[in-house]
Scaffold this motif. Structure first.
Motif, short mmCIF file in Angstrom:
data_model
loop_
_atom_site.label_atom_id
_atom_site.label_comp_id
_atom_site.label_asym_id
_atom_site.label_seq_id
_atom_site.Cartn_x
_atom_site.Cartn_y
_atom_site.Cartn_z
N ASP A 163 21.15 -3.97 -0.14
CA ASP A 163 20.34 -2.78 -0.46
C ASP A 163 19.93 -2.80 -1.93
OD1 ASP A 163 20.59 -1.75 2.12
OD2 ASP A 163 22.40 -0.62 1.63
N ILE A 164 20.85 -3.20 -2.79
CA ILE A 164 20.58 -3.24 -4.23
C ILE A 164 19.54 -4.31 -4.55
CG2 ILE A 164 21.59 -3.71 -6.50
CD1 ILE A 164 24.21 -2.48 -5.38
N ARG A 165 19.66 -5.47 -3.92
CA ARG A 165 18.69 -6.55 -4.14
C ARG A 165 17.29 -6.13 -3.65
NH1 ARG A 165 23.15 -10.08 -2.94
NH2 ARG A 165 22.72 -9.96 -0.71
N LEU A 166 17.27 -5.49 -2.48
CA LEU A 166 16.00 -5.03 -1.92
C LEU A 166 15.34 -4.02 -2.85
CD1 LEU A 166 13.97 -4.78 0.43
CD2 LEU A 166 15.45 -3.02 1.40
N THR A 167 16.12 -3.10 -3.37
CA THR A 167 15.60 -2.07 -4.27
C THR A 167 14.99 -2.69 -5.52
OG1 THR A 167 17.28 -0.51 -3.48
CG2 THR A 167 16.18 0.02 -5.54
N LYS A 168 15.69 -3.64 -6.10
CA LYS A 168 15.19 -4.31 -7.31
C LYS A 168 13.87 -5.03 -7.02
CE LYS A 168 16.39 -7.80 -10.77
NZ LYS A 168 17.38 -8.81 -11.20
N ARG A 169 13.82 -5.71 -5.89
CA ARG A 169 12.61 -6.47 -5.54
C ARG A 169 11.42 -5.54 -5.34
NH1 ARG A 169 11.88 -10.08 -0.04
NH2 ARG A 169 9.97 -11.15 -0.62
N MET A 170 11.63 -4.42 -4.64
CA MET A 170 10.55 -3.48 -4.37
C MET A 170 10.09 -2.78 -5.63
SD MET A 170 9.76 -3.87 -1.28
CE MET A 170 10.46 -4.68 0.16
N ARG A 171 11.03 -2.47 -6.51
CA ARG A 171 10.65 -1.81 -7.76
C ARG A 171 9.80 -2.73 -8.62
NH1 ARG A 171 14.29 0.66 -12.71
NH2 ARG A 171 12.61 1.90 -13.58
N GLU A 172 10.17 -4.00 -8.70
CA GLU A 172 9.40 -4.96 -9.48
C GLU A 172 7.99 -5.11 -8.91
OE1 GLU A 172 11.86 -8.40 -9.28
OE2 GLU A 172 13.14 -7.79 -10.96
N ALA A 173 7.88 -5.15 -7.57
CA ALA A 173 6.57 -5.27 -6.93
C ALA A 173 5.72 -4.03 -7.21
CB ALA A 173 6.74 -5.46 -5.43
N GLY A 174 6.32 -2.86 -7.14
CA GLY A 174 5.60 -1.62 -7.41
C GLY A 174 5.08 -1.56 -8.84
N ASP A 175 5.89 -2.03 -9.79
CA ASP A 175 5.46 -2.04 -11.19
C ASP A 175 4.27 -2.97 -11.39
OD1 ASP A 175 7.45 -0.26 -11.80
OD2 ASP A 175 8.84 -1.77 -12.60
N LEU A 176 4.28 -4.12 -10.72
CA LEU A 176 3.17 -5.07 -10.83
C LEU A 176 1.87 -4.48 -10.27
CD1 LEU A 176 4.88 -8.45 -9.84
CD2 LEU A 176 3.90 -7.86 -12.08
N MET A 209 7.80 2.59 -7.55
CA MET A 209 8.76 3.05 -6.56
C MET A 209 9.78 3.91 -7.30
SD MET A 209 11.40 0.98 -4.09
CE MET A 209 12.71 1.03 -5.32
N LEU A 210 9.70 5.21 -7.11
CA LEU A 210 10.51 6.13 -7.91
C LEU A 210 11.93 6.30 -7.41
CD1 LEU A 210 8.01 8.96 -8.86
CD2 LEU A 210 8.52 6.83 -10.04
N ASP A 211 12.18 5.97 -6.15
CA ASP A 211 13.54 6.13 -5.63
C ASP A 211 13.69 5.33 -4.35
OD1 ASP A 211 16.15 7.01 -5.46
OD2 ASP A 211 15.67 9.14 -5.29
N HIS A 212 14.93 5.05 -4.04
CA HIS A 212 15.32 4.49 -2.74
C HIS A 212 16.49 5.35 -2.28
CE1 HIS A 212 16.83 0.79 -0.24
NE2 HIS A 212 16.53 1.85 0.50
N ILE A 213 16.31 6.02 -1.15
CA ILE A 213 17.30 6.96 -0.65
C ILE A 213 17.89 6.42 0.64
CG2 ILE A 213 17.69 9.30 0.22
CD1 ILE A 213 15.37 10.21 -1.61
N ILE A 214 19.21 6.36 0.69
CA ILE A 214 19.90 5.93 1.90
C ILE A 214 20.45 7.16 2.60
CG2 ILE A 214 21.75 4.51 2.87
CD1 ILE A 214 21.55 2.72 0.41
N ILE A 215 20.12 7.31 3.87
CA ILE A 215 20.54 8.46 4.66
C ILE A 215 21.79 8.10 5.46
CG2 ILE A 215 19.90 10.06 6.51
CD1 ILE A 215 18.28 10.48 3.97
N GLY A 216 22.82 8.93 5.33
CA GLY A 216 24.02 8.79 6.14
C GLY A 216 24.11 9.91 7.16
N ASP A 217 25.31 10.24 7.58
CA ASP A 217 25.50 11.32 8.56
C ASP A 217 25.55 12.65 7.83
OD1 ASP A 217 25.96 12.85 10.75
OD2 ASP A 217 28.01 12.16 11.10
#
Length: 235
Positions: free
Chosen positions: A197-210, A215-223
């Protein structure tokens, strides 16, 4: 050979003091138990079983999940396997679940702000918390922080190798979004992020900046809980 007709027990055959419908009319629905609320909707029981007893058994069934939320979110094919639940009652229960989901989402949208991770999480909570597999959603916002569109971009295992920036940002570009927020669920109910999840977030944030679509947030939903990368300082 005569066909034996099964006699069902209806609400009207219950003592007045046990009739949820009458209790609701005189004192309001808030005094009814979960079983009584279900009984009002189901209306009739089965041979030798009152509708209230049927509702109680439905709520207390054994398995991985029980209770009201679990009962109304069972698939149709599973519902009709339960004693006393035929196709009509199964459809009624599914409609209750869908109404509850839509009401919760409509209520949450009123307080939806881009700067408030808890409000975004609450808006998507009922969509994602009951899913049996992981789903990733991209929520797209305009310059004023208004939600433009929400799109499911992945079903199944969510990781950096399967979810690409192209999938995430192509729709954002098409919708002329200014900001995006990623959300996905953990079927386990625990929103703690994995290393993936952390790797995915970093990758998406870098792509968004380019692409100048942050990408202002990544939210994980639990129960009925969530984790915001923004709130935790991971972004």
């Amino acid at each position: 050979m005569c066909e034996i007709q099964e006699e069902t027990i209806t609400m009207k055959e219950l003592p007045v003091s046990e009739r949820p419908y009458e209790k609701c009319r005189t004192a309001g629905p808030e005094i009814l138990s979960d079983a009584e609320l279900l009984a009002v909707v189901l209306r009739s029981g089965t041979k030798g079983q009152t509708v209230l007893s049927l509702a109680q058994k439905l709520l207390g069934r054994k398995g991985e999940e029980s209770g009201l939320a679990a009962a109304v979110r069972l698939p149709f094919t599973e519902l009709i396997k339960l004693p006393g639940i035929g196709p009509v009652k199964a459809v009624q229960l599914q409609c209750i679940g869908e109404l509850a989901r839509r009401i919760a989402k409509a209520s949450a949208k009123k307080g939806l702000e881009l700067s408030a991770p808890h409000a975004i999480a609450q808006y998507f909570m009922e969509d994602l918390r009951h899913q049996k597999q992981e789903e990733m959603v991209v929520a797209m916002f305009d310059t004023k922080g208004h939600l433009i569109r929400e799109t499911i971009i992945s079903r199944g295992t969510v990781n950096a190798s399967l979810v690409t920036p192209r999938e995430v940002f192509l729709e954002a570009i098409h919708q002329e979004a200014v900001y995006v927020v990623l959300l996905h669920n953990h079927p386990s109910g625990d929103p703690t992020p994995s290393m993936e999840d952390i790797r995915l977030t970093k990758r998406m944030r870098e792509a968004g900046d380019l692409l100048s679509i942050p990408m202002l947030d990544h939210i994980i939903i639990g129960d009925n809980c969530y984790l915001s990368f923004k709130e935790r300082g991971y972004i």
